[in-house]
Write a protein that holds these residues in place. Structure first.
Motif, PDB file in Angstrom:
ATOM      1  N   SER A  21       0.847  -1.199   0.000  1.00 34.69           N
ATOM      2  CA  SER A  21       0.000   0.000   0.000  1.00 34.69           C
ATOM      3  C   SER A  21       0.886   1.254   0.000  1.00 34.69           C
ATOM      4  CB  SER A  21      -0.984  -0.033   1.167  1.00 34.69           C
ATOM      5  OG  SER A  21      -0.387  -0.497   2.338  1.00 34.69           O
ATOM      6  N   PRO A  22       0.275   2.422  -0.276  1.00 36.13           N
ATOM      7  CA  PRO A  22       1.080   3.630  -0.474  1.00 36.13           C
ATOM      8  C   PRO A  22       1.971   3.942   0.733  1.00 36.13           C
ATOM      9  CG  PRO A  22      -1.185   4.019  -1.122  1.00 36.13           C
ATOM     10  CD  PRO A  22      -1.151   2.676  -0.467  1.00 36.13           C
ATOM     11  N   SER A  47       0.495   8.678  -2.618  1.00 30.31           N
ATOM     12  CA  SER A  47      -0.577   9.502  -3.207  1.00 30.31           C
ATOM     13  C   SER A  47      -0.067  10.813  -3.787  1.00 30.31           C
ATOM     14  CB  SER A  47      -1.615   9.862  -2.143  1.00 30.31           C
ATOM     15  OG  SER A  47      -2.220   8.719  -1.633  1.00 30.31           O
ATOM     16  N   ASN A 136      -7.719   8.001  -2.678  1.00 29.17           N
ATOM     17  CA  ASN A 136      -7.497   8.062  -1.231  1.00 29.17           C
ATOM     18  C   ASN A 136      -8.262   9.290  -0.734  1.00 29.17           C
ATOM     19  OD1 ASN A 136      -6.347   8.637   1.284  1.00 29.17           O
ATOM     20  ND2 ASN A 136      -4.354   9.158   0.429  1.00 29.17           N
ATOM     21  N   LYS A 173     -10.408   4.277  -1.224  1.00 29.69           N
ATOM     22  CA  LYS A 173      -9.867   3.987   0.104  1.00 29.69           C
ATOM     23  C   LYS A 173     -10.617   4.848   1.105  1.00 29.69           C
ATOM     24  CE  LYS A 173      -5.318   3.542   2.333  1.00 29.69           C
ATOM     25  NZ  LYS A 173      -3.868   3.694   2.090  1.00 29.69           N
ATOM     26  N   VAL A 218       3.799  10.441  12.744  1.00 23.09           N
ATOM     27  CA  VAL A 218       3.581   9.281  11.877  1.00 23.09           C
ATOM     28  C   VAL A 218       3.898   8.042  12.690  1.00 23.09           C
ATOM     29  CG1 VAL A 218       4.324   8.089   9.777  1.00 23.09           C
ATOM     30  CG2 VAL A 218       4.267  10.582   9.824  1.00 23.09           C
ATOM     31  N   SER A 221       1.386   1.037  12.377  1.00 24.45           N
ATOM     32  CA  SER A 221       0.200   0.419  12.995  1.00 24.45           C
ATOM     33  C   SER A 221       0.586  -0.761  13.888  1.00 24.45           C
ATOM     34  CB  SER A 221      -0.745  -0.068  11.905  1.00 24.45           C
ATOM     35  OG  SER A 221      -0.139  -1.125  11.198  1.00 24.45           O
ATOM     36  N   THR A 247      -6.557  -3.027   4.505  1.00 27.48           N
ATOM     37  CA  THR A 247      -5.344  -2.308   4.871  1.00 27.48           C
ATOM     38  C   THR A 247      -5.415  -1.948   6.350  1.00 27.48           C
ATOM     39  OG1 THR A 247      -3.942  -0.361   4.472  1.00 27.48           O
ATOM     40  CG2 THR A 247      -6.263  -0.080   4.003  1.00 27.48           C
ATOM     41  N   THR A 248      -4.334  -2.135   7.025  1.00 32.71           N
ATOM     42  CA  THR A 248      -4.075  -1.820   8.442  1.00 32.71           C
ATOM     43  C   THR A 248      -3.840  -3.079   9.278  1.00 32.71           C
ATOM     44  OG1 THR A 248      -5.291   0.279   8.474  1.00 32.71           O
ATOM     45  CG2 THR A 248      -4.913  -0.731  10.591  1.00 32.71           C
ATOM     46  N   GLY A 249      -2.685  -3.040   9.937  1.00 33.20           N
ATOM     47  CA  GLY A 249      -2.427  -4.002  10.996  1.00 33.20           C
ATOM     48  C   GLY A 249      -1.882  -5.351  10.576  1.00 33.20           C
ATOM     49  N   THR A 269      -0.165  -3.980   2.799  1.00 32.21           N
ATOM     50  CA  THR A 269       0.715  -3.754   3.941  1.00 32.21           C
ATOM     51  C   THR A 269       1.657  -2.583   3.692  1.00 32.21           C
ATOM     52  OG1 THR A 269       2.549  -4.672   5.224  1.00 32.21           O
ATOM     53  CG2 THR A 269       2.143  -5.681   3.114  1.00 32.21           C
ATOM     54  N   THR A 270       1.798  -1.759   4.711  1.00 33.17           N
ATOM     55  CA  THR A 270       2.780  -0.673   4.705  1.00 33.17           C
ATOM     56  C   THR A 270       3.684  -0.778   5.924  1.00 33.17           C
ATOM     57  OG1 THR A 270       1.622   0.962   3.367  1.00 33.17           O
ATOM     58  CG2 THR A 270       3.025   1.827   5.079  1.00 33.17           C
ATOM     59  N   SER A 271       3.082  -0.735   7.117  1.00 34.43           N
ATOM     60  CA  SER A 271       3.899  -0.682   8.339  1.00 34.43           C
ATOM     61  C   SER A 271       4.907  -1.835   8.402  1.00 34.43           C
ATOM     62  CB  SER A 271       3.012  -0.705   9.585  1.00 34.43           C
ATOM     63  OG  SER A 271       2.283   0.499   9.675  1.00 34.43           O
TER      64      SER A 271
END
Ligand SMILES: Cc1cc2nc3c(=O)[nH]c(=O)nc-3n(C[C@H](O)[C@H](O)[C@H](O)COP(=O)(O)O)c2cc1C
Length: 338
Positions: A21-22, A47, A136, A173, A218, A221, A247-249, A269-271
């Motif tokens: 993810s971004p 974005s 987004n 999103k 920032v 998650s 998305t998240t976690g 996934t980003t984090s």
């Protein structure tokens, strides 16, 4: 036992369901290449913000003003001003190079909060090779006079403008802050959303009591934050035609499995990639394959949505039952916070 991880997401064929993810990891071509090499099935670029597009529009207006003085002179200005721009032009250039450089689909992300003025950029993203666009809609209605229905209508209109401008799939999103996520999801679905991405995570600024100032913050998650999007994915599975992206976690392979069981088509996934590096996608995929083999699943279709809430079922009862049983367990002493 071999397992098949290929899947489709809003009509795109992906080699697996893990999507980057971004994030700043896609700020450069090298970063995009590293994400693809790390094993993800698709990449959503960071974005492009409406504010950047407005700055560009202001520059263009300035150009037009100057051009009334002398058209020939204005043509001289154009390349110079375009070269100065680091917003939309740089984004489109990166997008074009990224789409040509990696095998996996590259999805462009447009951050928009008002319906007008910039949907031409969505078309430019399509022309630059975006496989799809993720809208987004990061919108916090700070003005207390803005009503809930107005906020929802704005989401639908932003989507409609972009759908009118492009032929590629468009994902939305969403944030989780609505009175009735389900109703809004169905409205966006009817308005042509090809996917719903649940949920955006607001990077809320905080107050520093020493500096007596508002400071940007920032935070990455934590896995428990996945429960809210997972609940909504379980509730929406079968209720909308749009694909569902989580998305998240996501921190470990079990988080990916949880989202797929709830009914996600893809898991973003980003984090985790920021914490462990782009190559961590292959750790998530290996763990997913091992879990699937252990449970006797050959393909994602066999497990996706297995624990979703039946479309014929009582959705409110599902939520209520979860709440009531959790409270009973807590009161029975299963959870002792002190
Ligand atoms: C540093 C950072 C930058 C981000 N930039 C964007 C962005 O440009 N556009 C966007 O839609 N989401 C952005 N996000 C949100 C992520 O794409 C993602 O939805 C969110 O972090 C939740 O997923 P996670 O729990 O895997 O991190 C960003 C997140 C972080 C931590």
């Amino acid at each position: 036992m071999t397992v098949e991880l290929s899947t489709s997401y809003m009509g795109l064929q992906l080699r697996n369901p893990i999507v980057a993810s971004p994030s700043p990891l896609s700020h450069t071509l090298d970063g995009v290449r590293r994400l693809a090499d790390g094993g993800v099935g698709a990449i959503v670029l960071f974005s492009l913000f409406e504010e950047q597009l407005r700055e560009q529009a202001l520059r263009n207006a300035e150009l037009v003003d100057r051009s009334t003085e002398s058209f020939a002179e204005a043509l001289d200005y154009l390349p110079a001003i375009a070269r100065e721009d680091t917003g939309p032009h740089a984004y489109l250039s990166l997008l074009e190079r990224a789409a040509g450089a990696v095998e996996v689909p590259v999805i462009a992300s447009l951050n928009a909060v008002t319906p007008d003025g910039w949907s031409g950029y969505a078309r430019s993203m399509q022309d630059a090779g975006a496989a799809a666009i993720e809208l987004n809609i990061y919108y916090l209605p700070g003005d207390p006079r803005i009503s809930g229905p107005d906020v929802e209508q704005r989401h639908v209109e932003v989507l409609q403008h972009v759908k009118d401008a492009v032929g590629i799939p468009v994902a939305v999103k969403l944030s989780p802050y609505f009175s009735s996520i389900g109703e809004l999801a169905q409205r966006l679905d009817r308005a042509g959303a090809d996917a719903l991405v649940l949920f955006n995570r607001f990077l809320q600024p905080d107050i520093d009591p020493e500096l007596l100032a508002i400071v940007p913050s920032v935070n990455l998650s934590a896995p428990a934050e996945g429960r809210l999007p997972r609940t909504w994915i379980a509730l929406l599975r079968g209720q909308v035609d749009a694909s569902l992206a989580a998305t998240t976690g996501v921190e470990v392979p079990a988080d990916v499995a949880r989202y797929l069981l709830a009914g996600a088509d893809v898991v973003m996934t980003t984090s985790a990639l920021l914490r462990h590096g782009p190559g961590y996608a292959s750790t998530l995929l290996d763990g997913l394959s091992t879990w699937m083999a252990r449970k006797g699943f050959h393909a994602l279709e066999e497990l996706r949505g297995m624990l979703a809430v039946s479309a014929e079922g009582d959705q409110a009862a599902f939520e209520r039952a979860g709440y009531v049983s959790a409270m009973r367990a807590a009161n029975a002493g299963a959870y002792v916070p002190w």
